[in-house]
Design a protein around this motif. Structure first.
Motif, PDB file in Angstrom:
ATOM      1  N   CYS A   1      50.277  47.757  45.355  1.00  0.00           N
ATOM      2  CA  CYS A   1      49.914  47.102  44.094  1.00  0.00           C
ATOM      3  C   CYS A   1      50.479  47.842  42.886  1.00  0.00           C
ATOM      4  O   CYS A   1      50.585  49.074  42.891  1.00  0.00           O
TER       5      CYS A   1
ATOM      6  N   PHE B   1      43.418  41.875  39.344  1.00  0.00           N
ATOM      7  CA  PHE B   1      42.401  41.984  40.387  1.00  0.00           C
ATOM      8  C   PHE B   1      41.641  43.301  40.278  1.00  0.00           C
ATOM      9  O   PHE B   1      42.239  44.349  39.973  1.00  0.00           O
TER      10      PHE B   1
ATOM     11  N   CYS C   1      43.979  38.986  47.833  1.00  0.00           N
ATOM     12  CA  CYS C   1      43.847  39.314  46.410  1.00  0.00           C
ATOM     13  C   CYS C   1      44.749  40.483  46.024  1.00  0.00           C
ATOM     14  O   CYS C   1      45.436  40.445  45.001  1.00  0.00           O
TER      15      CYS C   1
ATOM     16  N   SER D   1      47.981  39.651  43.552  1.00  0.00           N
ATOM     17  CA  SER D   1      47.672  39.987  42.159  1.00  0.00           C
ATOM     18  C   SER D   1      48.914  40.486  41.427  1.00  0.00           C
ATOM     19  O   SER D   1      49.810  41.091  42.026  1.00  0.00           O
TER      20      SER D   1
ATOM     21  N   PHE E   1      46.482  45.438  39.682  1.00  0.00           N
ATOM     22  CA  PHE E   1      45.166  45.908  40.117  1.00  0.00           C
ATOM     23  C   PHE E   1      44.649  46.876  39.057  1.00  0.00           C
ATOM     24  O   PHE E   1      45.392  47.737  38.574  1.00  0.00           O
TER      25      PHE E   1
END
Length: 367
Positions: free
Chosen positions: A291, A190, A263, A267, A270
């Motif tokens: 992330c 993402f 998202c 994900s 990232f």
């Protein structure tokens, strides 16, 4: 103190600027050091602020006339401190002026792949920022990276500059974007932001085509093309088509806060490729969602991520592909450790601290 906050622009506000006003202004209104606050915004922008905030809209159809009316309104209000969060300057008799620098593209990469019109606009923004820093009584930099640039490149006296980080909101309940139904349950990388040359997105598109990257890995990008950057967007699609990976890239468009949260949360990775940032909102959001991240090694990304991200050499898609695979192939315990470290790091960036530090610096301008 009697405070005037002036969002001095010739038009609409960016998402980051609007968020800063929406969150920080009500907090400043409650700060005991601030007796009264009035926020001056371009015509049509008052809806950004809560109804209990005193707002004045100034016309922008004719900057000369509009700013004359703004100056008259400011003189009638009679502030002790004038805070301009848009790196511009406006003299107001009897008031100390504090400016804030939060856009580094005009300073670091004013040309970099932009159209001639955007290059001229960036040069204008760069001059306005330089002039405001020279004339202001105090400067708020939104990162040490910004502060170091102003001190090192523009010879701004260090005592005149203070770093005040922006904050990050608690992630909302995630909602899957309608534009990503074709993604299915496949693993994805993402990235997000406006589509323009300074974002360096070609690194990521090229990296996705590297043989070492799993062929089932998808790329989801959230954001819209900026006016004037249409040719750059076309070049990204051309790269994907040339490498035969167009069907692995999902252009989600502009997403809402809850959709962005989905998202980030879902994900596998990232990726941050931007070449010029001040206090990048997407980095703060990636941290708050815990992330697993790969980022360019250029500042200010390491200032924010610290050791919670894997770094690649900006401008080198092969390097990015290697680091993406390295992160994806880390053991489950290593990935969880990095995710936990990211979430913990995000706690260093709160809007409450931003508002408190901002009030401190505004008060300091009166010393």
């Amino acid at each position: 103190m009697r405070l005037a906050v002036v969002m001095l622009t010739n038009g609409s506000l960016s998402g980051g600027a609007a968020k800063h006003l929406r969150i920080v202004m009500p907090m400043l209104a409650l700060d005991p050091r601030i007796e009264r606050i009035r926020v001056f915004v371009p015509e049509g922008s008052a809806h950004i602020l809560p109804h209990n905030i005193d707002v004045y809209e100034f016309p922008v159809s004719g900057p000369g006339s509009g700013f004359r009316k703004l100056k008259t309104a400011l003189a009638q209000y009679g502030p002790q401190v004038l805070f301009i969060p848009s790196a511009r300057y406006l003299a107001t008799p009897g008031a100390r002026t504090v400016t804030m620098v939060r856009n580094m593209e005009p300073l670091e990469t004013p040309f970099g792949g932009n159209t001639m019109i955007d290059r001229m606009k960036n040069l204008g923004r760069r001059y306005a920022a330089w002039s405001s820093c020279r004339k202001a009584d105090r400067i708020i930099a939104v990162s040490d990276h910004v502060a170091n640039y102003l001190i090192g490149r523009w010879s701004v006296p260090p005592a005149k500059v203070a770093t005040v980080y922006h904050g990050v909101e608690t992630p909302p309940e995630p909602v899957r974007p309608e534009t990503l139904q074709s993604l299915g349950n496949r693993p994805f990388v993402f990235s997000a932001g406006s589509i323009r040359p300074a974002r360096g997105l070609h690194d990521l598109v090229e990296a996705m085509a590297q043989p070492s990257v799993p062929s089932d890995l998808q790329l989801v990008f959230a954001g819209q093309v900026d006016a004037g950057a249409e040719a750059y967007e076309t070049s990204l699609h051309d790269i994907a088509e040339r490498h035969g990976i167009s069907d692995r890239i999902h252009w989600a468009g502009r997403l809402g806060h809850a959709e962005m949260s989905w998202c980030f949360k879902n994900s596998d990775l990232f990726v941050m490729t931007s070449r010029a940032e001040a206090c990048p909102n997407t980095v703060l959001e990636a941290l708050s969602h815990g992330c697993l991240s790969v980022s360019g090694a250029n500042q200010p990304m390491p200032e924010f991520f610290e050791d919670t991200a894997v770094y690649y050499d900006s401008g080198d898609p092969a390097s990015l592909a290697v680091k993406m695979v390295e992160a994806l192939n880390a053991s489950a315990s290593q990935r969880e450790e990095m995710r936990a470290a990211a979430a913990l790091r995000s706690l260093d960036f709160t809007w409450e601290t931003c508002a408190k530090r901002t009030a401190e610096e505004l008060e300091h301008s009166l010393a």
